[in-house]
Write an enzyme that holds these catalytic residues in place. Structure first.
Site, PDB file in Angstrom:
ATOM      1  N   LYS A  22     -26.018   9.948  18.966  1.00  0.00           N
ATOM      2  CA  LYS A  22     -26.094  10.708  17.704  1.00  0.00           C
ATOM      3  C   LYS A  22     -25.372  12.050  17.817  1.00  0.00           C
ATOM      4  O   LYS A  22     -24.578  12.414  16.962  1.00  0.00           O
ATOM      5  CB  LYS A  22     -27.560  10.947  17.337  1.00  0.00           C
ATOM      6  N   ASN A  23     -25.657  12.788  18.894  1.00  0.00           N
ATOM      7  CA  ASN A  23     -25.204  14.178  18.934  1.00  0.00           C
ATOM      8  C   ASN A  23     -23.718  14.345  19.235  1.00  0.00           C
ATOM      9  O   ASN A  23     -23.209  15.461  19.191  1.00  0.00           O
ATOM     10  CB  ASN A  23     -26.059  14.991  19.925  1.00  0.00           C
ATOM     11  N   CYS A 116     -34.416  19.853  12.694  1.00  0.00           N
ATOM     12  CA  CYS A 116     -35.775  19.913  13.237  1.00  0.00           C
ATOM     13  C   CYS A 116     -36.261  21.352  13.302  1.00  0.00           C
ATOM     14  O   CYS A 116     -35.492  22.260  13.632  1.00  0.00           O
ATOM     15  CB  CYS A 116     -35.800  19.318  14.647  1.00  0.00           C
ATOM     16  N   ARG A 121     -33.554  29.016  14.310  1.00  0.00           N
ATOM     17  CA  ARG A 121     -32.289  28.432  14.778  1.00  0.00           C
ATOM     18  C   ARG A 121     -31.142  29.135  14.053  1.00  0.00           C
ATOM     19  O   ARG A 121     -30.556  28.600  13.119  1.00  0.00           O
ATOM     20  CB  ARG A 121     -32.269  26.913  14.548  1.00  0.00           C
ATOM     21  N   ASP A 308     -34.001  18.123  25.024  1.00  0.00           N
ATOM     22  CA  ASP A 308     -34.286  16.976  24.151  1.00  0.00           C
ATOM     23  C   ASP A 308     -35.115  15.900  24.851  1.00  0.00           C
ATOM     24  O   ASP A 308     -35.651  15.003  24.189  1.00  0.00           O
ATOM     25  CB  ASP A 308     -32.973  16.360  23.643  1.00  0.00           C
ATOM     26  N   ARG A 400     -34.136   9.618  12.481  1.00  0.00           N
ATOM     27  CA  ARG A 400     -32.937  10.454  12.534  1.00  0.00           C
ATOM     28  C   ARG A 400     -32.176  10.249  13.835  1.00  0.00           C
ATOM     29  O   ARG A 400     -30.968  10.513  13.897  1.00  0.00           O
ATOM     30  CB  ARG A 400     -33.315  11.931  12.402  1.00  0.00           C
TER      31      ARG A 400
HETATM   32  C1  EPZ Z   1     -27.833  20.808  19.875  1.00  0.00           C
HETATM   33  O1  EPZ Z   1     -28.413  21.689  18.918  1.00  0.00           O
HETATM   34  C2  EPZ Z   1     -28.488  19.469  19.665  1.00  0.00           C
HETATM   35  N1  EPZ Z   1     -28.234  19.005  18.310  1.00  0.00           N
HETATM   36  C3  EPZ Z   1     -29.982  19.571  19.908  1.00  0.00           C
HETATM   37  O2  EPZ Z   1     -30.538  18.278  19.804  1.00  0.00           O
HETATM   38  C4  EPZ Z   1     -30.211  20.094  21.319  1.00  0.00           C
HETATM   39  O3  EPZ Z   1     -31.587  20.299  21.514  1.00  0.00           O
HETATM   40  C5  EPZ Z   1     -29.469  21.420  21.524  1.00  0.00           C
HETATM   41  O4  EPZ Z   1     -28.062  21.259  21.204  1.00  0.00           O
HETATM   42  C6  EPZ Z   1     -29.575  21.954  22.948  1.00  0.00           C
HETATM   43  O5  EPZ Z   1     -29.088  20.993  23.843  1.00  0.00           O
HETATM   44  C7  EPZ Z   1     -27.114  18.387  18.017  1.00  0.00           C
HETATM   45  O6  EPZ Z   1     -26.233  18.214  18.842  1.00  0.00           O
HETATM   46  C8  EPZ Z   1     -26.979  17.864  16.641  1.00  0.00           C
HETATM   47  P1  EPZ Z   1     -27.690  25.232  20.524  1.00  0.00           P
HETATM   48  P2  EPZ Z   1     -27.770  23.104  18.612  1.00  0.00           P
HETATM   49  O7  EPZ Z   1     -26.778  25.905  19.572  1.00  0.00           O
HETATM   50  O8  EPZ Z   1     -26.307  22.988  18.669  1.00  0.00           O
HETATM   51  C9  EPZ Z   1     -29.775  29.518  19.963  1.00  0.00           C
HETATM   52  C10 EPZ Z   1     -31.963  16.606  18.977  1.00  0.00           C
HETATM   53  O9  EPZ Z   1     -33.193  16.426  19.139  1.00  0.00           O
HETATM   54  N2  EPZ Z   1     -28.657  29.849  19.046  1.00  0.00           N
HETATM   55  O10 EPZ Z   1     -27.187  24.893  21.883  1.00  0.00           O
HETATM   56  O11 EPZ Z   1     -28.395  23.588  17.391  1.00  0.00           O
HETATM   57  C11 EPZ Z   1     -30.689  28.450  19.360  1.00  0.00           C
HETATM   58  O12 EPZ Z   1     -31.594  29.003  18.449  1.00  0.00           O
HETATM   59  C12 EPZ Z   1     -31.430  17.996  18.712  1.00  0.00           C
HETATM   60  O13 EPZ Z   1     -31.140  15.689  18.996  1.00  0.00           O
HETATM   61  C13 EPZ Z   1     -28.567  31.141  18.559  1.00  0.00           C
HETATM   62  O14 EPZ Z   1     -29.392  32.009  18.841  1.00  0.00           O
HETATM   63  O15 EPZ Z   1     -28.305  23.913  19.867  1.00  0.00           O
HETATM   64  C14 EPZ Z   1     -31.312  27.861  20.594  1.00  0.00           C
HETATM   65  O16 EPZ Z   1     -32.389  28.673  21.008  1.00  0.00           O
HETATM   66  C15 EPZ Z   1     -32.512  18.997  18.490  1.00  0.00           C
HETATM   67  N3  EPZ Z   1     -27.515  31.444  17.725  1.00  0.00           N
HETATM   68  C16 EPZ Z   1     -30.202  27.946  21.629  1.00  0.00           C
HETATM   69  O17 EPZ Z   1     -29.264  28.917  21.129  1.00  0.00           O
HETATM   70  C17 EPZ Z   1     -26.566  30.522  17.386  1.00  0.00           C
HETATM   71  O18 EPZ Z   1     -25.617  30.868  16.645  1.00  0.00           O
HETATM   72  C18 EPZ Z   1     -29.464  26.621  21.869  1.00  0.00           C
HETATM   73  O19 EPZ Z   1     -29.006  26.121  20.639  1.00  0.00           O
HETATM   74  C19 EPZ Z   1     -26.677  29.218  17.905  1.00  0.00           C
HETATM   75  C20 EPZ Z   1     -27.730  28.902  18.740  1.00  0.00           C
END
Ligand code: EPZ
Length: 419
Positions: A22-23, A116, A121, A308, A400
């Site tokens: 998916k991701n 989610c 986020r 995850d 999802r």
């Molecule tokens: C991706 O989310 C995945 N989603 C998530 O999987 C996964 O948990 C996550 O990466 C971490 O591996 C998809 O790929 C669709 P991040 P993403 O930006 O990109 C903070 C699942 O269950 N952050 O790496 O949203 C954020 O709040 C999903 O399949 C900021 O502060 O994750 C978090 O604490 C859930 N500012 C951390 O960074 C920003 O601009 C990591 O988020 C962006 C992120």
């Protein structure tokens, strides 16, 4: 509203082909916008998030259709640059379309993405990177209006304060057709980033360093269509391994991305399961009762233990012998599944980012509600281990990310029905 009815206590046993990821499918679908031609994506999982991505593409004027895990996207006639708020809210990955639309047209209008509820986020890193690439970003009445100051994004040196997966993907998507060179320092190293880059290279992009923490992209004027096979889903793989391990069963997982699941396998091995790998197959045999994991399980960016997979591993450990300790370092609200597990008899104490899981002899079936994707999957794992019947509601969250989860479980001899 559909539910899953699960009669637990059966050992799962059999062979399962792992679904597509998916991701990586989601950013790759966004990437098809940059080609302006037809792209064929094989091994694309048929999931509600993927259908959301397809609605976004069709809304932009592209043509996207599915059959038998193959998505065909033609972006030649794309004629819109705005994603309506309703579609933005359907999933977090809607924000990834920002980089791709900007890369193709130099302008786009989006809004805050859904997804989610895992705590706050924000998208500050995405916005700040776009600004560095010459994009003027304004917020007005909930809309995020982006426009390239010189008509086209330009390359930039971007150092991320944290290796955000989504921000790294957005920068890559905007950079592959931007003017000049982009360097991302402290980029995310997740395998899904490499899959996105693999797809973009197949379309003619010039990208180096993906899978490492410094990615270099040289902008090209034009990309072209391609045929690409999406990688297997390492988190779905971890989920089915956790399920089988916790029921004392045996599985051959085929078409599995062995190297990418390794950080999960190395922890699962500490529970006493016997796990071996051969080419793209993972063989797991579990004993009668798992042992607690002695090392603290710390979620970290790849190649650390994946956030995850935290919930599904916890479900496998709630009735293990001994105490396991989790430390969630990526999201500040990722223990929402624990109240359902406690209702089933688990002994879990949550203290901020720490969860202390004391193994109990057995769980009992209960009526529980999924509140997010991986938390929902963890409830499915526990329901299969528990004595008696469980009813899981809120399964739109599970849909999802898992392709017909009940069929996969039944193939392994488990008793799970969708009603
Ligand atoms: C991706 O989310 C995945 N989603 C998530 O999987 C996964 O948990 C996550 O990466 C971490 O591996 C998809 O790929 C669709 P991040 P993403 O930006 O990109 C903070 C699942 O269950 N952050 O790496 O949203 C954020 O709040 C999903 O399949 C900021 O502060 O994750 C978090 O604490 C859930 N500012 C951390 O960074 C920003 O601009 C990591 O988020 C962006 C992120």
């Amino acid at each position: 509203m559909q539910k899953l009815i699960v009669n637990g206590g059966k050992r799962l046993r059999g062979e399962l082909k792992l679904q597509g990821c998916k991701n990586s499918s989601l950013p790759i679908m966004a990437g098809t916008i940059l080609c302006g031609e037809e792209c064929v994506l094989d091994n694309c999982p048929e999931l509600t998030d993927i259908y959301s991505a397809s609605r976004i593409l069709n809304g932009l004027g592209c043509k996207c259709r599915f059959s038998d895990n193959r998505a065909v996207v033609n972006s030649a006639d794309m004629n819109m640059t705005e994603i309506p708020e309703k579609l933005m809210r359907e999933m977090r990955s809607s924000i990834i379309f920002m980089g791709a639309i900007l890369g193709r047209t130099g302008e786009c209008t989006v809004s805050m993405p859904g997804g989610c509820e895992l705590g706050s986020r924000p998208i500050d890193m995405h916005i700040s990177a776009m600004r560095k690439m010459g994009i003027d970003v304004k917020e007005s009445y909930g809309k995020i209006i982006c426009r390239a100051v010189s008509g086209k994004a330009h390359g930039a040196k971007i150092s991320l304060p944290f290796p955000s997966v989504g921000a790294t993907e957005n920068i890559i998507l905007c950079a592959v057709t931007a003017d000049g060179e982009t360097i991302i320092n402290n980029s995310a190293r997740e395998p899904e980033i490499c899959d996105l880059c693999g797809f973009l290279r197949a379309c003619g992009a010039d990208i180096h360093g993906d899978g490492e923490s410094r990615i270099v992209i040289k902008g090209k004027n034009k990309l072209h269509g391609c045929e690409y096979r999406i990688m297997p889903d390492r988190i779905a793989g971890a989920t089915y391994l956790a399920m089988v391990a916790s029921t004392g069963g045996e599985i051959i997982l085929t078409d599995a991305c062995v190297a990418e699941i390794e950080p999960f396998i190395s922890v699962l091995e500490q529970t006493g399961c016997s796990i071996s790998t051969y080419d793209d197959r993972i063989y797991l045999r579990s004993g009668s009762r798992l042992k607690a994991v002695r090392d603290r399980i710390r979620t970290m960016p790849h190649p650390g233990f994946p956030t995850d997979a935290q919930a599904v591993l916890m479900s496998a450990l709630v009735n293990a012998d001994g105490t396991s300790i989790f430390e969630e370092n990526i999201f500040d609200c990722r223990y929402r599944h624990t109240s359902a597990l406690i209702k089933m008899g688990a002994d879990i104490q949550v203290l901020g980012k720490i969860a202390i899981v004391k193994g109990v002899p057995e769980l009992h079936g209960a009526n529980i509600e999924a509140t997010d994707l991986r938390g929902g999957a963890s409830m499915a794992v526990s329901a299969l281990t528990a004595e008696g019947t469980s009813e899981i509601s809120g399964i739109s969250h599970i849909d999802r990310g898992y392709e017909k989860i009940e069929n996969a479980v039944r193939l392994l001899g488990g008793d799970m029905q969708r009603v």
